[in-house]
Design a protein around this motif. Structure first.
Motif, PDB file in Angstrom:
ATOM      1  N   ALA A 262       0.815  -1.219   0.000  1.00 40.79           N
ATOM      2  CA  ALA A 262       0.000   0.000   0.000  1.00 40.79           C
ATOM      3  C   ALA A 262       0.846   1.267   0.000  1.00 40.79           C
ATOM      4  O   ALA A 262       0.362   2.333  -0.386  1.00 40.79           O
ATOM      5  CB  ALA A 262      -0.918  -0.009   1.216  1.00 40.79           C
ATOM      6  N   THR A 263       2.083   1.156   0.434  1.00 43.29           N
ATOM      7  CA  THR A 263       2.864   2.386   0.629  1.00 43.29           C
ATOM      8  C   THR A 263       4.227   2.373  -0.072  1.00 43.29           C
ATOM      9  O   THR A 263       5.112   3.155   0.290  1.00 43.29           O
ATOM     10  CB  THR A 263       3.097   2.626   2.141  1.00 43.29           C
ATOM     11  OG1 THR A 263       3.614   1.420   2.685  1.00 43.29           O
ATOM     12  CG2 THR A 263       1.845   3.028   2.869  1.00 43.29           C
ATOM     13  N   ILE A 264       4.380   1.514  -1.051  1.00 50.53           N
ATOM     14  CA  ILE A 264       5.656   1.478  -1.784  1.00 50.53           C
ATOM     15  C   ILE A 264       5.961   2.878  -2.316  1.00 50.53           C
ATOM     16  O   ILE A 264       5.090   3.528  -2.905  1.00 50.53           O
ATOM     17  CB  ILE A 264       5.554   0.488  -2.972  1.00 50.53           C
ATOM     18  CG1 ILE A 264       5.395  -0.940  -2.463  1.00 50.53           C
ATOM     19  CG2 ILE A 264       6.775   0.587  -3.876  1.00 50.53           C
ATOM     20  CD1 ILE A 264       5.043  -1.946  -3.548  1.00 50.53           C
TER      21      ILE A 264
ATOM     22  N   GLY B 290      14.278  -0.401   3.794  1.00 54.77           N
ATOM     23  CA  GLY B 290      13.332  -1.306   3.131  1.00 54.77           C
ATOM     24  C   GLY B 290      13.993  -2.233   2.132  1.00 54.77           C
ATOM     25  O   GLY B 290      13.309  -2.785   1.273  1.00 54.77           O
ATOM     26  N   LYS B 291      15.298  -2.444   2.267  1.00 54.39           N
ATOM     27  CA  LYS B 291      16.012  -3.295   1.298  1.00 54.39           C
ATOM     28  C   LYS B 291      15.414  -4.697   1.230  1.00 54.39           C
ATOM     29  O   LYS B 291      15.064  -5.181   0.157  1.00 54.39           O
ATOM     30  CB  LYS B 291      17.498  -3.427   1.683  1.00 54.39           C
ATOM     31  CG  LYS B 291      18.277  -2.150   1.661  1.00 54.39           C
ATOM     32  CD  LYS B 291      19.715  -2.392   2.059  1.00 54.39           C
ATOM     33  CE  LYS B 291      19.906  -2.778   3.495  1.00 54.39           C
ATOM     34  NZ  LYS B 291      19.546  -1.761   4.477  1.00 54.39           N
ATOM     35  N   THR B 292      15.322  -5.332   2.425  1.00 46.52           N
ATOM     36  CA  THR B 292      14.793  -6.700   2.445  1.00 46.52           C
ATOM     37  C   THR B 292      13.382  -6.698   1.874  1.00 46.52           C
ATOM     38  O   THR B 292      13.037  -7.520   1.014  1.00 46.52           O
ATOM     39  CB  THR B 292      14.731  -7.211   3.904  1.00 46.52           C
ATOM     40  OG1 THR B 292      16.042  -7.134   4.438  1.00 46.52           O
ATOM     41  CG2 THR B 292      14.219  -8.622   3.981  1.00 46.52           C
ATOM     42  N   THR B 293      12.590  -5.753   2.354  1.00 43.52           N
ATOM     43  CA  THR B 293      11.188  -5.702   1.947  1.00 43.52           C
ATOM     44  C   THR B 293      11.066  -5.538   0.436  1.00 43.52           C
ATOM     45  O   THR B 293      10.336  -6.285  -0.213  1.00 43.52           O
ATOM     46  CB  THR B 293      10.494  -4.527   2.669  1.00 43.52           C
ATOM     47  OG1 THR B 293      10.851  -4.583   4.044  1.00 43.52           O
ATOM     48  CG2 THR B 293       9.010  -4.598   2.525  1.00 43.52           C
ATOM     49  N   ILE B 294      11.793  -4.605  -0.127  1.00 42.92           N
ATOM     50  CA  ILE B 294      11.585  -4.382  -1.565  1.00 42.92           C
ATOM     51  C   ILE B 294      12.222  -5.485  -2.419  1.00 42.92           C
ATOM     52  O   ILE B 294      11.727  -5.785  -3.503  1.00 42.92           O
ATOM     53  CB  ILE B 294      12.015  -2.980  -2.046  1.00 42.92           C
ATOM     54  CG1 ILE B 294      13.457  -2.710  -1.724  1.00 42.92           C
ATOM     55  CG2 ILE B 294      11.104  -1.907  -1.531  1.00 42.92           C
ATOM     56  CD1 ILE B 294      13.930  -1.450  -2.381  1.00 42.92           C
TER      57      ILE B 294
ATOM     58  N   LEU C 180      16.554  -7.648  11.758  1.00 43.54           N
ATOM     59  CA  LEU C 180      15.292  -7.719  12.509  1.00 43.54           C
ATOM     60  C   LEU C 180      14.884  -6.337  12.991  1.00 43.54           C
ATOM     61  O   LEU C 180      15.672  -5.384  12.931  1.00 43.54           O
ATOM     62  CB  LEU C 180      15.454  -8.656  13.711  1.00 43.54           C
ATOM     63  CG  LEU C 180      16.025 -10.051  13.414  1.00 43.54           C
ATOM     64  CD1 LEU C 180      16.137 -10.859  14.698  1.00 43.54           C
ATOM     65  CD2 LEU C 180      15.179 -10.794  12.395  1.00 43.54           C
ATOM     66  N   GLU C 181      13.660  -6.224  13.522  1.00 43.78           N
ATOM     67  CA  GLU C 181      13.231  -4.945  14.101  1.00 43.78           C
ATOM     68  C   GLU C 181      12.239  -5.170  15.237  1.00 43.78           C
ATOM     69  O   GLU C 181      11.559  -6.198  15.288  1.00 43.78           O
ATOM     70  CB  GLU C 181      12.635  -4.028  13.032  1.00 43.78           C
ATOM     71  CG  GLU C 181      11.354  -4.536  12.409  1.00 43.78           C
ATOM     72  CD  GLU C 181      10.872  -3.644  11.260  1.00 43.78           C
ATOM     73  OE1 GLU C 181      11.678  -2.955  10.621  1.00 43.78           O
ATOM     74  OE2 GLU C 181       9.659  -3.659  11.005  1.00 43.78           O
ATOM     75  N   PHE C 182      12.214  -4.214  16.159  1.00 45.19           N
ATOM     76  CA  PHE C 182      11.393  -4.336  17.368  1.00 45.19           C
ATOM     77  C   PHE C 182      10.843  -2.958  17.717  1.00 45.19           C
ATOM     78  O   PHE C 182      11.421  -1.946  17.344  1.00 45.19           O
ATOM     79  CB  PHE C 182      12.252  -4.850  18.532  1.00 45.19           C
ATOM     80  CG  PHE C 182      13.106  -6.019  18.145  1.00 45.19           C
ATOM     81  CD1 PHE C 182      12.609  -7.310  18.216  1.00 45.19           C
ATOM     82  CD2 PHE C 182      14.406  -5.835  17.652  1.00 45.19           C
ATOM     83  CE1 PHE C 182      13.378  -8.393  17.815  1.00 45.19           C
ATOM     84  CE2 PHE C 182      15.182  -6.902  17.240  1.00 45.19           C
ATOM     85  CZ  PHE C 182      14.666  -8.191  17.327  1.00 45.19           C
TER      86      PHE C 182
HETATM   87  N1  LIG Z   1       7.419   2.116   1.623  1.00 52.16           N
HETATM   88  C1  LIG Z   1       7.292   1.683   2.842  1.00 52.16           C
HETATM   89  N2  LIG Z   1       6.104   1.765   3.472  1.00 52.16           N
HETATM   90  C2  LIG Z   1       5.947   1.321   4.732  1.00 52.16           C
HETATM   91  N3  LIG Z   1       6.903   0.751   5.432  1.00 52.16           N
HETATM   92  C3  LIG Z   1       8.100   0.622   4.857  1.00 52.16           C
HETATM   93  C4  LIG Z   1       8.358   1.086   3.545  1.00 52.16           C
HETATM   94  N4  LIG Z   1       9.630   0.797   3.246  1.00 52.16           N
HETATM   95  C5  LIG Z   1      10.153   0.197   4.329  1.00 52.16           C
HETATM   96  N5  LIG Z   1       9.240   0.094   5.292  1.00 52.16           N
HETATM   97  C6  LIG Z   1       9.386  -0.495   6.618  1.00 52.16           C
HETATM   98  O1  LIG Z   1      10.674  -0.163   7.106  1.00 52.16           O
HETATM   99  C7  LIG Z   1      11.142  -1.214   7.926  1.00 52.16           C
HETATM  100  C8  LIG Z   1      12.507  -1.610   7.466  1.00 52.16           C
HETATM  101  O2  LIG Z   1      12.414  -2.380   6.299  1.00 52.16           O
HETATM  102  P1  LIG Z   1      13.492  -3.493   5.971  1.00 52.16           P
HETATM  103  O3  LIG Z   1      13.713  -4.370   7.147  1.00 52.16           O
HETATM  104  O4  LIG Z   1      13.102  -4.116   4.693  1.00 52.16           O
HETATM  105  O5  LIG Z   1      14.738  -2.545   5.751  1.00 52.16           O
HETATM  106  P2  LIG Z   1      16.258  -2.913   5.527  1.00 52.16           P
HETATM  107  O6  LIG Z   1      16.809  -1.838   4.683  1.00 52.16           O
HETATM  108  O7  LIG Z   1      16.385  -4.306   5.041  1.00 52.16           O
HETATM  109  O8  LIG Z   1      16.785  -2.771   6.996  1.00 52.16           O
HETATM  110  P3  LIG Z   1      18.130  -3.218   7.705  1.00 52.16           P
HETATM  111  O9  LIG Z   1      19.224  -3.194   6.722  1.00 52.16           O
HETATM  112  O10 LIG Z   1      18.304  -2.195   8.760  1.00 52.16           O
HETATM  113  O11 LIG Z   1      17.853  -4.561   8.292  1.00 52.16           O
HETATM  114  C9  LIG Z   1      10.116  -2.337   7.859  1.00 52.16           C
HETATM  115  O12 LIG Z   1       9.264  -2.236   8.967  1.00 52.16           O
HETATM  116  C10 LIG Z   1       9.345  -2.008   6.600  1.00 52.16           C
HETATM  117  O13 LIG Z   1       8.022  -2.495   6.663  1.00 52.16           O
END
Ligand SMILES: Nc1ncnc2c1ncn2[C@@H]1O[C@H](COP(=O)(O)OP(=O)(O)OP(=O)(O)O)[C@@H](O)[C@H]1O
Length: 745
Positions: A195-197, A222-226, A702-704
């Protein structure tokens, strides 16, 4: 804006109501269809004998597809869509109202989309962040038009709670929707963000399949997420374009992390992706899983109080094992190994040399060069067998010649008719038997020859390479003797304990490739590598071998490179050395996870790194408490304070300690008073509950909601400890608490 206050509330409420009603109708239809299919299957079962009968297989497939559809309807029911875009295509007066959701839903009766899948080409304009004139790539070509409205919805349990309109005219993206989504609390699983990309994320997700992408992103960007959304997107596109299933793979750093991310892909409709660690993959492929344990204590060792020189040696060995220099040494070794592999003997039958050793060596070295050794040997042996079988007549001629002479001798020298005749008959019989035995003799000669070859064993060969003289010979003067002896002694000591280290996996897999080949070569249509900064170039070289073309998404953050002793030195090196300089590099600076206050603190920490190329994070405008830095007198006070903070909290909290040892100590002290607290170790794959104690190196990724650092003063200013500290303090969404006793810098 609260939905009820929005001018279009009634229209939107009605639309939602209609959509949910339609979905309920589809659910009822699908359930009915399921029952019919079930009945059909049981009837067909009575008629046919085998479960593999074509009709049964087809009916089962239909049932599975119906179940999938039903699952999607049920998942969509409470929140069928999250956004809307009104689009006027050039040359068309009609404005299309497109509702975008996690799953595309189609009204098959009227052949029209009810909800557009977020991955569909037209949904691109929803995320692209552009206003007014836009275009998107459809299967039939570029479509251009104008966006008239972009709207986002917050829907919970079928209730329309909020409506957010983007202010298109002013070209300002309204962040209210995003911020509201970021304010939610953390879960034990990573969530989807369809919903928020954001625009920059959307560009990465939709980048072409055939290109290697390197994404350097700050913590929480958001690296992992995207990367996972990209995988879901590519699978969707690939299936639409080719209509077939391919193989896909996600490589993550450890099993705990895999579990943390495991829901996203199935949730996004991508069910069949292999999600694994490099360790598990390499152990499985090489077949050494049962034989060895992988030692995972290097980071604890480096954080411990071993002499600095010893630590340096350990780092040197790790770096070497992940280098392409080591790969080149293994290549050199195998060029020579051929000569050692082929036995030094002739092939003979009845004492007659059929192939000389020199002939055999020449034949082997010149033929089947493209095959791994085991297969090459098999092909070679079967080639020899065929050649011998073709030469059977020649061998028979030889035997006939030999017997003709014997018979002539008997005829010339035995006078007694009867004796002579019986002797001649005996010789004829012997000759025929010998000729008849030729195939058996060929088989035996080949079998004897085949048994003389060395048994190929990945581990044995690896040990052989890790011998001082061998490594010295094949490194061709590129490594000093002192280092070679250090590498060999170190490795021998570990192998003697029936263990290997993570760093041995790439060279072992490479040796295995030489010996037995990689069955997975070119198998995967796309691979995602997460926390990629911790992967060596050698590992990437191998990952590249199992993917089709350059289709890899590599995501990581050099500021979090806590395994730098085994990771890459720079993205540029990785691109040049392994990806032929063809990868597309993207940087993500915006951080979504933590509040502005936490990220500002984290930035001030990483600023101390010697690596001045590290880019600082730009937090999304979400404010919270300033990190609390608390001085405590002693350990008892620390536990007392933590206990006070942990009571009856529904939020997720991680107490992140520098080492395993400290984690155990804190856990032991807390568990007396807190039931649902879990200690995380490198063996943990899954955990339940909302409170954990975890060593810093395992908290990566991870995240908390809240993070407590009980030993902030124990981190010194080495690059490794600075990065570990940075990883720990970038894990919280909302609150960060740090304790120190002595000196805190
Ligand atoms: N576009 C977005 N809309 C909502 N939430 C987002 C968005 N992009 C990232 N997030 C949120 O940000 C947080 C971090 O995302 P993620 O763990 O994928 O980042 P990362 O870059 O892999 O982090 P790290 O390297 O610190 O582990 C997650 O809770 C994710 O849902």
């Amino acid at each position: 804006m609260k939905a009820s206050e929005h001018p279009s509330y009634n229209e939107e409420k009605q639309k939602l109501h209609e959509t949910i009603e339609w979905i309920e109708g589809e659910i009822a239809k699908s359930e009915e269809e399921g029952k019919i299919l079930e009945k059909k299957i049981s009837e067909t079962r009575k008629e046919v004998k085998s479960a593999l009968d074509e009709r049964i297989v087809l009916q089962k497939q239909l049932k599975m597809s119906n179940e999938r559809k039903l699952r999607r309807y049920k998942e969509s029911k409470n929140k069928p869509y999250f956004g809307r875009v009104d689009f006027k295509e050039d040359g068309d007066n009609k404005i299309k109202k497109l509702y975008i959701g996690k799953y595309g839903l189609n009204d098959e009766k009227h052949d029209e989309p009810v909800v557009i899948d977020w991955r569909s080409p037209i949904a691109d304009i929803y995320y692209s962040g552009e206003a007014g004139a836009v275009s998107y790539k459809s299967p039939s070509g570029e479509i251009s038009g104008e966006i008239k409205l972009k709207r986002r919805y917050e829907i919970e349990e079928g209730e329309l709670l909020n409506i957010f309109d983007e202010k298109l005219k002013e070209m300002i993206l309204d962040d209210e929707f995003l911020t509201s989504s970021l304010e939610k609390s953390a879960d034990n699983r990573l969530k989807d963000i369809v919903a928020t990309i954001q625009k920059e994320q959307n560009d990465i997700i939709r980048a072409p399949l055939d290109r290697a992408l390197i994404i350097q992103g700050v913590a929480g960007s958001g690296k992992t997420t995207i990367a996972l959304h990209r995988m879901a997107y590519l699978i969707y596109q690939n299936q639409r374009n080719k209509g077939r299933e391919d193989y896909y793979m996600v490589i993550a750093p450890n099993k705990l992390f895999l579990n943390y991310i495991s829901d996203i892909l199935p949730d996004l409709g991508a069910d069949d992706v292999l999600q694994t660690t490099f360790e598990d993959y390499a152990l499985k492929i090489t077949g050494i899983k049962e034989k060895l344990k992988v030692a995972n204590d290097k980071i604890s060792y480096l954080l411990g109080d071993a002499p600095i020189d010893e630590k340096r040696k350990t780092i040197m060995v790790s770096r070497f094992k992940g280098s392409l220099l080591f790969k080149a040494i293994i290549d050199n070794y195998f060029k020579q190994f051929l000569y050692k592999y082929i036995p030094d003997c002739d092939i003979n039958i009845d004492g007659n040399i059929i192939f000389t050793s020199i002939e055999l060596k020449k034949l082997f070295i010149e033929n089947f060069v493209y095959l791994p050794l085991q297969k090459r040997k098999e092909q070679f042996i079967s080639y020899l067998k065929n050649r011998l079988k073709k030469n059977k007549d020649l061998i028979a001629d030889g035997i006939e010649k030999e017997y003709s002479e014997k018979i002539r001798f008997v005829k010339d020298n035995i006078d007694d008719n009867e004796v002579r005749q019986s002797k001649v008959i005996e010789l004829y019989e012997l000759r025929d038997k010998e000729i008849g035995d030729i195939p058996v003799k060929i088989d035996k000669a080949i079998c004897d020859y085949s048994e003389k070859w060395i048994q190929l064993d990945t581990l044995k060969i690896y040990r052989d390479i890790m011998d001082f003289e061998t490594l010295k010979k094949f490194s061709c003067g590129k490594i000093e003797d002192e280092k070679i002896s250090c590498i060999c002694d170190y490795t021998k000591a570990i192998l003697d304990k029936d263990k290997i280290e993570n760093e041995d996996l790439a060279p072992l897999l490479y040796v295995h490739k030489y010996l037995f080949g990689l069955d997975d070569a070119g198998k995967f249509a796309h691979i995602v590598v997460d926390e990629a900064q911790d992967f060596s170039e050698f590992k990437f070289y191998l990952i590249k071998r199992i993917v089709k073309g350059d289709s890899i998404t590599i995501v990581g953050d050099v500021a979090q490179g806590i395994y730098s002793y085994r990771g890459i030195k720079s993205w540029g090196d990785l691109n040049n050395h392994v990806l032929n300089g063809k990868a597309t590099y993207k940087m993500l600076k915006k951080s979504y996870r933590s509040t502005v206050e936490i990220m500002e603190y984290a930035n001030s920490v990483i600023d101390k790194s010697k690596n001045k190329s590290i880019v600082k994070a730009e937090p999304i405008m979400r404010h919270g408490d300033v990190p609390e830095i608390i001085r405590i007198r002693d350990y008892d006070e620390l536990i007392y304070d933590i206990l006070n903070n942990l009571q009856d909290d529904e939020l997720t909290t991680a107490i992140i300690c520098k080492t395993d040892k400290m984690s155990k100590r804190i856990y032991e002290s807390l568990k007396k008073d807190i039931d649902d607290i879990t200690l995380i170790s490198d063996k943990t794959e899954v955990y339940k509950g909302r409170k954990i104690v975890i060593p810093s190196y395992l908290s990566k990724g991870l995240e908390f909601d809240t993070v407590i650092i009980p030993d902030a003063d124990s981190y010194n200013d080495t690059e490794l400890e600075l990065k570990l500290f940075y990883v720990a303090i970038t894990r919280p969404l909302h609150k960060l608490k740090l304790y120190y006793t002595n000196l805190y810098n």
